[in-house]
Design a protein around this motif. Structure first.
Motif, PDB file in Angstrom:
ATOM      1  N   GLY A  59       0.817  -1.210   0.000  1.00 19.98           N
ATOM      2  CA  GLY A  59       0.000   0.000   0.000  1.00 19.98           C
ATOM      3  C   GLY A  59       0.850   1.258   0.000  1.00 19.98           C
ATOM      4  O   GLY A  59       0.566   2.225  -0.716  1.00 19.98           O
ATOM      5  N   LYS A  60       1.917   1.254   0.794  1.00 22.66           N
ATOM      6  CA  LYS A  60       2.819   2.410   0.845  1.00 22.66           C
ATOM      7  C   LYS A  60       3.541   2.599  -0.490  1.00 22.66           C
ATOM      8  O   LYS A  60       3.739   3.732  -0.937  1.00 22.66           O
ATOM      9  CB  LYS A  60       3.849   2.244   1.962  1.00 22.66           C
ATOM     10  N   LEU A  61       3.928   1.503  -1.117  1.00 23.54           N
ATOM     11  CA  LEU A  61       4.608   1.597  -2.411  1.00 23.54           C
ATOM     12  C   LEU A  61       3.657   2.130  -3.489  1.00 23.54           C
ATOM     13  O   LEU A  61       4.061   2.952  -4.321  1.00 23.54           O
ATOM     14  CB  LEU A  61       5.171   0.239  -2.815  1.00 23.54           C
ATOM     15  N   ILE A  62       2.420   1.685  -3.456  1.00 26.51           N
ATOM     16  CA  ILE A  62       1.428   2.186  -4.417  1.00 26.51           C
ATOM     17  C   ILE A  62       1.201   3.681  -4.185  1.00 26.51           C
ATOM     18  O   ILE A  62       1.169   4.465  -5.134  1.00 26.51           O
ATOM     19  CB  ILE A  62       0.110   1.389  -4.316  1.00 26.51           C
ATOM     20  N   HIS A  63       1.083   4.072  -2.927  1.00 29.13           N
ATOM     21  CA  HIS A  63       0.883   5.486  -2.606  1.00 29.13           C
ATOM     22  C   HIS A  63       2.053   6.327  -3.124  1.00 29.13           C
ATOM     23  O   HIS A  63       1.845   7.413  -3.691  1.00 29.13           O
ATOM     24  CB  HIS A  63       0.718   5.659  -1.088  1.00 29.13           C
ATOM     25  N   GLN A  64       3.253   5.816  -2.951  1.00 29.99           N
ATOM     26  CA  GLN A  64       4.443   6.518  -3.449  1.00 29.99           C
ATOM     27  C   GLN A  64       4.369   6.695  -4.961  1.00 29.99           C
ATOM     28  O   GLN A  64       4.637   7.768  -5.495  1.00 29.99           O
ATOM     29  CB  GLN A  64       5.704   5.739  -3.072  1.00 29.99           C
TER      30      GLN A  64
ATOM     31  N   LYS B 184      -8.311   2.816   2.070  1.00 29.29           N
ATOM     32  CA  LYS B 184      -8.136   1.535   2.763  1.00 29.29           C
ATOM     33  C   LYS B 184      -7.136   0.641   2.029  1.00 29.29           C
ATOM     34  O   LYS B 184      -6.323  -0.032   2.648  1.00 29.29           O
ATOM     35  CB  LYS B 184      -9.476   0.813   2.936  1.00 29.29           C
ATOM     36  N   MET B 185      -7.200   0.653   0.683  1.00 27.91           N
ATOM     37  CA  MET B 185      -6.233  -0.153  -0.090  1.00 27.91           C
ATOM     38  C   MET B 185      -4.803   0.311   0.182  1.00 27.91           C
ATOM     39  O   MET B 185      -3.893  -0.507   0.323  1.00 27.91           O
ATOM     40  CB  MET B 185      -6.525  -0.057  -1.589  1.00 27.91           C
ATOM     41  N   LEU B 186      -4.616   1.626   0.244  1.00 36.14           N
ATOM     42  CA  LEU B 186      -3.265   2.170   0.437  1.00 36.14           C
ATOM     43  C   LEU B 186      -2.734   1.929   1.846  1.00 36.14           C
ATOM     44  O   LEU B 186      -1.531   2.021   2.074  1.00 36.14           O
ATOM     45  CB  LEU B 186      -3.255   3.667   0.108  1.00 36.14           C
ATOM     46  N   GLU B 187      -3.616   1.602   2.766  1.00 38.35           N
ATOM     47  CA  GLU B 187      -3.204   1.282   4.137  1.00 38.35           C
ATOM     48  C   GLU B 187      -2.853  -0.202   4.293  1.00 38.35           C
ATOM     49  O   GLU B 187      -2.285  -0.604   5.301  1.00 38.35           O
ATOM     50  CB  GLU B 187      -4.312   1.664   5.122  1.00 38.35           C
ATOM     51  N   GLN B 188      -3.198  -1.004   3.285  1.00 39.98           N
ATOM     52  CA  GLN B 188      -2.986  -2.452   3.364  1.00 39.98           C
ATOM     53  C   GLN B 188      -1.533  -2.824   3.112  1.00 39.98           C
ATOM     54  O   GLN B 188      -0.902  -2.300   2.208  1.00 39.98           O
ATOM     55  CB  GLN B 188      -3.858  -3.174   2.332  1.00 39.98           C
ATOM     56  N   LYS B 189      -1.041  -3.740   3.927  1.00 41.27           N
ATOM     57  CA  LYS B 189       0.304  -4.289   3.708  1.00 41.27           C
ATOM     58  C   LYS B 189       0.280  -5.241   2.512  1.00 41.27           C
ATOM     59  O   LYS B 189       1.241  -5.324   1.759  1.00 41.27           O
ATOM     60  CB  LYS B 189       0.774  -5.023   4.968  1.00 41.27           C
ATOM     61  N   ASP B 190      -0.834  -5.950   2.335  1.00 49.68           N
ATOM     62  CA  ASP B 190      -0.999  -6.930   1.257  1.00 49.68           C
ATOM     63  C   ASP B 190      -2.295  -6.645   0.501  1.00 49.68           C
ATOM     64  O   ASP B 190      -3.260  -6.172   1.088  1.00 49.68           O
ATOM     65  CB  ASP B 190      -1.093  -8.353   1.829  1.00 49.68           C
ATOM     66  N   LEU B 191      -2.295  -6.963  -0.774  1.00 51.91           N
ATOM     67  CA  LEU B 191      -3.502  -6.853  -1.599  1.00 51.91           C
ATOM     68  C   LEU B 191      -3.657  -8.131  -2.415  1.00 51.91           C
ATOM     69  O   LEU B 191      -2.676  -8.831  -2.670  1.00 51.91           O
ATOM     70  CB  LEU B 191      -3.397  -5.656  -2.552  1.00 51.91           C
ATOM     71  N   SER B 192      -4.875  -8.397  -2.856  1.00 49.86           N
ATOM     72  CA  SER B 192      -5.076  -9.571  -3.712  1.00 49.86           C
ATOM     73  C   SER B 192      -4.300  -9.360  -5.015  1.00 49.86           C
ATOM     74  O   SER B 192      -4.047  -8.222  -5.427  1.00 49.86           O
ATOM     75  CB  SER B 192      -6.563  -9.772  -4.013  1.00 49.86           C
TER      76      SER B 192
ATOM     77  N   LYS C  17      -4.378  -4.648 -11.204  1.00 53.48           N
ATOM     78  CA  LYS C  17      -5.060  -3.423 -11.636  1.00 53.48           C
ATOM     79  C   LYS C  17      -4.224  -2.183 -11.317  1.00 53.48           C
ATOM     80  O   LYS C  17      -4.123  -1.266 -12.132  1.00 53.48           O
ATOM     81  CB  LYS C  17      -6.440  -3.330 -10.981  1.00 53.48           C
ATOM     82  N   TRP C  18      -3.617  -2.167 -10.129  1.00 50.35           N
ATOM     83  CA  TRP C  18      -2.747  -1.038  -9.776  1.00 50.35           C
ATOM     84  C   TRP C  18      -1.567  -0.958 -10.745  1.00 50.35           C
ATOM     85  O   TRP C  18      -1.164   0.131 -11.155  1.00 50.35           O
ATOM     86  CB  TRP C  18      -2.244  -1.163  -8.339  1.00 50.35           C
ATOM     87  N   CYS C  19      -1.013  -2.109 -11.098  1.00 53.38           N
ATOM     88  CA  CYS C  19       0.111  -2.137 -12.048  1.00 53.38           C
ATOM     89  C   CYS C  19      -0.291  -1.492 -13.372  1.00 53.38           C
ATOM     90  O   CYS C  19       0.477  -0.706 -13.945  1.00 53.38           O
ATOM     91  CB  CYS C  19       0.573  -3.571 -12.312  1.00 53.38           C
ATOM     92  N   LYS C  20      -1.470  -1.818 -13.840  1.00 57.02           N
ATOM     93  CA  LYS C  20      -1.947  -1.273 -15.117  1.00 57.02           C
ATOM     94  C   LYS C  20      -2.214   0.223 -15.014  1.00 57.02           C
ATOM     95  O   LYS C  20      -1.807   0.994 -15.885  1.00 57.02           O
ATOM     96  CB  LYS C  20      -3.210  -2.011 -15.562  1.00 57.02           C
TER      97      LYS C  20
END
Length: 139
Positions: free
Chosen positions: A11-16, A41-49, A55-58
């Motif tokens: 989540g932290k990496l995605i936020h960055q 909430k997604m950005l606070e998660q340590k893990d995601l499905s 989807k975040w990658c895309k």
């Protein structure tokens, strides 16, 4: 992304990455068909499905799965599996080191945080590879 690959908080990496590429919250909400609160909430998660992470990658045009691959290269124990056995799964070469991994290892060498022999033993970097990196990335 100067991160230690041992403890990944996706989540932290995605936020960055969101901040780096300046993606607006409205665009994210539209892409995921969700609310701002759900994005938060997604950005606070340590893990995601994996589906969500894909989807975040895309959306952010960044391979977050590579962070996990780098973790495997650095921290996975030697396999007890007979490598001669054929698998129906795709095979990947584990010996492909990204620039981030090389930088991480070189930082350990240059700061003296780990000795060359510790790096070779702990991360299973071949001695010849490590010495090639040291020669190439003097600094």
């Amino acid at each position: 992304m100067n991160t230690h690959f041992k403890d990944i908080h996706i989540g932290k990496l995605i936020h960055q990455r969101i901040e780096e590429v300046s993606v607006k919250t409205l665009r994210i909400c539209n892409f995921f068909n969700c609310t701002e609160e759900e994005v938060k909430k997604m950005l606070e998660q340590k893990d995601l499905s994996t589906d969500t992470l894909l989807k975040w990658c895309k959306l952010l045009e960044y391979d977050f799965f590579r962070v996990y691959s780098q973790h495997l290269i650095l921290y996975s124990p030697p396999s007890g599996i007979d490598k001669k056995e054929k698998s129906m799964l795709p095979s990947f070469r584990k010996s492909i080191y990204t620039r981030e991994i090389i930088d991480f290892i070189m930082e350990l060498v240059h700061t003296g945080e780990k000795s060359k022999s510790q790096i070779i033993e702990e991360y299973r970097i071949p001695k010849s590879t490590l010495y090639k990196w040291i020669e190439k990335y003097k600094g």
